[in-house]
Design a protein around this motif. Structure first.
Motif, PDB file in Angstrom:
ATOM      1  N   TYR A 180      31.932 -19.528  26.618  1.00 47.29           N
ATOM      2  CA  TYR A 180      32.096 -19.141  25.360  1.00 47.29           C
ATOM      3  C   TYR A 180      30.894 -18.292  24.635  1.00 47.29           C
ATOM      4  O   TYR A 180      29.978 -18.202  25.348  1.00 47.29           O
ATOM      5  N   THR A 181      31.254 -17.670  23.582  1.00 45.24           N
ATOM      6  CA  THR A 181      29.858 -16.828  22.985  1.00 45.24           C
ATOM      7  C   THR A 181      30.233 -16.803  21.532  1.00 45.24           C
ATOM      8  O   THR A 181      31.291 -17.482  20.971  1.00 45.24           O
ATOM      9  N   ARG A 182      29.222 -16.405  20.897  1.00 43.87           N
ATOM     10  CA  ARG A 182      29.406 -16.300  19.335  1.00 43.87           C
ATOM     11  C   ARG A 182      30.515 -15.546  18.699  1.00 43.87           C
ATOM     12  O   ARG A 182      31.092 -14.771  19.340  1.00 43.87           O
ATOM     13  N   PRO A 183      31.211 -16.196  17.531  1.00 40.92           N
ATOM     14  CA  PRO A 183      30.604 -17.088  16.654  1.00 40.92           C
ATOM     15  C   PRO A 183      31.259 -18.413  17.267  1.00 40.92           C
ATOM     16  O   PRO A 183      32.124 -18.752  18.059  1.00 40.92           O
ATOM     17  N   ALA A 184      30.336 -19.667  16.914  1.00 39.80           N
ATOM     18  CA  ALA A 184      30.651 -21.038  17.425  1.00 39.80           C
ATOM     19  C   ALA A 184      31.683 -21.679  16.868  1.00 39.80           C
ATOM     20  O   ALA A 184      32.533 -22.447  17.475  1.00 39.80           O
ATOM     21  N   ASP A 185      32.232 -21.110  15.820  1.00 42.28           N
ATOM     22  CA  ASP A 185      33.381 -21.577  14.980  1.00 42.28           C
ATOM     23  C   ASP A 185      34.030 -20.244  14.519  1.00 42.28           C
ATOM     24  O   ASP A 185      33.567 -19.556  13.476  1.00 42.28           O
ATOM     25  N   TYR A 186      35.279 -19.944  15.017  1.00 38.69           N
ATOM     26  CA  TYR A 186      36.131 -18.717  14.568  1.00 38.69           C
ATOM     27  C   TYR A 186      37.410 -19.205  14.293  1.00 38.69           C
ATOM     28  O   TYR A 186      38.328 -19.513  15.037  1.00 38.69           O
ATOM     29  N   LYS A 187      37.891 -19.243  13.074  1.00 39.24           N
ATOM     30  CA  LYS A 187      39.217 -19.564  12.537  1.00 39.24           C
ATOM     31  C   LYS A 187      39.513 -21.050  12.756  1.00 39.24           C
ATOM     32  O   LYS A 187      40.614 -21.546  12.997  1.00 39.24           O
ATOM     33  N   GLY A 188      38.377 -21.745  12.865  1.00 38.79           N
ATOM     34  CA  GLY A 188      38.521 -23.403  13.135  1.00 38.79           C
ATOM     35  C   GLY A 188      38.634 -23.608  14.586  1.00 38.79           C
ATOM     36  O   GLY A 188      38.537 -24.733  15.036  1.00 38.79           O
ATOM     37  N   TRP A 189      38.618 -22.514  15.671  1.00 37.48           N
ATOM     38  CA  TRP A 189      38.602 -22.770  17.139  1.00 37.48           C
ATOM     39  C   TRP A 189      37.271 -22.644  17.455  1.00 37.48           C
ATOM     40  O   TRP A 189      36.459 -22.014  17.177  1.00 37.48           O
ATOM     41  N   LYS A 190      36.859 -23.993  17.884  1.00 36.25           N
ATOM     42  CA  LYS A 190      35.320 -24.462  18.160  1.00 36.25           C
ATOM     43  C   LYS A 190      35.040 -24.349  19.383  1.00 36.25           C
ATOM     44  O   LYS A 190      35.855 -24.954  20.408  1.00 36.25           O
ATOM     45  N   VAL A 191      33.633 -23.813  19.531  1.00 37.31           N
ATOM     46  CA  VAL A 191      33.177 -24.244  21.041  1.00 37.31           C
ATOM     47  C   VAL A 191      32.771 -25.569  21.163  1.00 37.31           C
ATOM     48  O   VAL A 191      32.454 -26.299  20.122  1.00 37.31           O
ATOM     49  N   PRO A 192      33.096 -26.220  22.254  1.00 38.91           N
ATOM     50  CA  PRO A 192      32.651 -27.472  22.725  1.00 38.91           C
ATOM     51  C   PRO A 192      31.291 -27.896  22.243  1.00 38.91           C
ATOM     52  O   PRO A 192      30.334 -27.363  22.687  1.00 38.91           O
ATOM     53  N   ASP A 193      31.149 -29.011  21.739  1.00 38.66           N
ATOM     54  CA  ASP A 193      29.872 -29.522  21.159  1.00 38.66           C
ATOM     55  C   ASP A 193      28.755 -29.400  22.298  1.00 38.66           C
ATOM     56  O   ASP A 193      27.697 -29.299  22.252  1.00 38.66           O
ATOM     57  N   VAL A 194      29.102 -29.970  23.384  1.00 35.65           N
ATOM     58  CA  VAL A 194      28.266 -30.048  24.442  1.00 35.65           C
ATOM     59  C   VAL A 194      27.520 -28.762  24.946  1.00 35.65           C
ATOM     60  O   VAL A 194      26.159 -29.058  25.081  1.00 35.65           O
ATOM     61  N   LEU A 195      28.031 -27.756  24.767  1.00 38.16           N
ATOM     62  CA  LEU A 195      27.511 -26.407  25.084  1.00 38.16           C
ATOM     63  C   LEU A 195      26.353 -25.828  23.883  1.00 38.16           C
ATOM     64  O   LEU A 195      25.659 -25.107  24.083  1.00 38.16           O
ATOM     65  N   LEU A 196      26.628 -26.435  22.854  1.00 40.01           N
ATOM     66  CA  LEU A 196      25.791 -26.496  21.774  1.00 40.01           C
ATOM     67  C   LEU A 196      24.464 -27.427  21.566  1.00 40.01           C
ATOM     68  O   LEU A 196      23.477 -27.329  20.701  1.00 40.01           O
ATOM     69  N   SER A 197      24.720 -28.400  22.700  1.00 41.01           N
ATOM     70  CA  SER A 197      23.769 -29.620  22.704  1.00 41.01           C
ATOM     71  C   SER A 197      22.351 -29.167  23.083  1.00 41.01           C
ATOM     72  O   SER A 197      21.175 -29.762  22.664  1.00 41.01           O
ATOM     73  N   GLY A 198      22.180 -28.443  23.930  1.00 37.60           N
ATOM     74  CA  GLY A 198      21.065 -27.766  24.370  1.00 37.60           C
ATOM     75  C   GLY A 198      20.436 -28.709  25.631  1.00 37.60           C
ATOM     76  O   GLY A 198      19.250 -28.691  26.197  1.00 37.60           O
ATOM     77  N   HIS A 199      21.437 -30.029  26.133  1.00 35.89           N
ATOM     78  CA  HIS A 199      21.035 -30.741  27.154  1.00 35.89           C
ATOM     79  C   HIS A 199      21.605 -30.267  28.255  1.00 35.89           C
ATOM     80  O   HIS A 199      22.756 -30.433  28.559  1.00 35.89           O
TER      81      HIS A 199
END
Length: 220
Positions: A180-199
Motif C-alpha cells: 500500500y501507499t498514500r493516502p492511508a484512507d481513500y474513499k473509506g478504503w483503509k490501509v491495514p493498521d499494522v502497516l501504520l504502527s511503525g512496529h
C-alpha cells in the motif's frame, strides 16, 4: 551480461529494450543486447527461411540451414553459456530458473515461429528450451522479452534498490504480500493498521502471514 536474440521480426523487440529497467541496464553498461534477423543468414535469393514439413501437414517450418549459419557466425565472437529456444513445450520459466540464468555471462535466444523449427535444431544446436506458459504464441519474440526481463532485473546494479528483487514473489517460494501507499484512507478504503504502527516485527509477521495465505490460495 550479453544477450543475442535471433528473430524473424527484430522490430518487435527493439522497443522492448528501449524502455524502463532493460534500458537502464544497457545504459549502465550491465547489459548488451543484439538482435539478429534470421533472414540475413539465408542463402536463398528471396531470403526465405521456412519450408513445408516433410510428410505433409499444416504450417511452415523454420529451416535448419539459416539457423546453423547464424549460430556459427555468432559463436565465432561469443562463447555462449546457454543457447535457448523459446518452445511452448520447454521447461517452464520460474523464478529459480531466472536466478540461475542471471549468473550467466552470454546467452543466445532463438525465437520460434510458424509451426516450429526443424527438430535437428533442437537436437543439435540449442542447449535449453524454455516455455513461459502452456499456450501457443504466434512467435517467440514475446517469450524472449519475458525471459530477458525476468533475468536482467536480477543482475546486481540494475535495480536502484537491489533488495527489491530479493523480496519479489517466488524468491522464497512464497507470493509477495500486498503493498500500500498514500493516502492511508481513500474513499473509506483503509490501509491495514499494522502497516501504520511503525512496529517492525509486527509488520514483518503480518507480511509473512499474508504471503502464506496468498500462496495457499494459489495452490487450490
Amino acid at each position: 551480461m550479453k544477450i543475442d536474440i535471433i528473430t524473424l521480426f527484430p522490430n518487435m523487440l527493439k522497443g522492448f529494450f528501449d524502455e524502463s529497467i532493460l534500458k537502464r541496464a544497457i545504459s549502465k553498461g550491465l547489459l548488451e543486447v543484439n538482435l539478429h534477423n534470421l533472414r540475413d543468414y539465408s542463402l536463398d535469393k528471396h531470403k526465405r527461411v521456412d519450408d513445408y514439413a516433410f510428410g505433409g501437414g499444416a504450417g511452415m517450418v523454420i529451416q535448419i540451414e539459416p539457423v546453423d549459419n547464424c549460430l556459427t557466425e555468432l559463436k565465432k565472437k561469443t562463447n555462449y553459456d546457454e543457447i535457448i529456444y523459446t518452445a511452448p513445450d520447454g521447461e517452464m520459466l520460474t523464478q529459480d530458473l531466472a536466478n540461475e540464468l542471471s549468473l550467466k555471462e552470454n546467452i543466445c535466444i532463438l525465437c520460434g515461429h510458424y509451426k516450429g523449427v526443424d527438430e535437428r535444431i533442437r537436437q543439435h544446436l540449442i542447449t535449453r528450451e524454455i516455455s513461459i506458459g502452456e499456450y501457443v504464441l504466434s512467435g517467440g519474440e514475446l517469450a524472449a522479452g519475458v525471459i530477458a526481463d525476468s533475468v536482467v532485473r536480477l543482475i546486481p546494479g540494475v535495480l536502484n534498490d537491489e533488495q527489491s528483487a530479493l523480496s519479489d514473489s517466488f524468491q522464497d517460494g512464497l507470493i509477495a504480500p500486498p503493498v500500500y501507499t498514500r493516502p492511508a484512507d481513500y474513499k473509506g478504503w483503509k490501509v491495514p493498521d499494522v502497516l501504520l504502527s511503525g512496529h517492525e516485527a509486527n509488520i514483518e509477521q503480518w507480511r509473512y502471514n499474508q504471503s502464506l495465505e496468498r500462496t495457499e490460495k494459489r495452490k487450490r
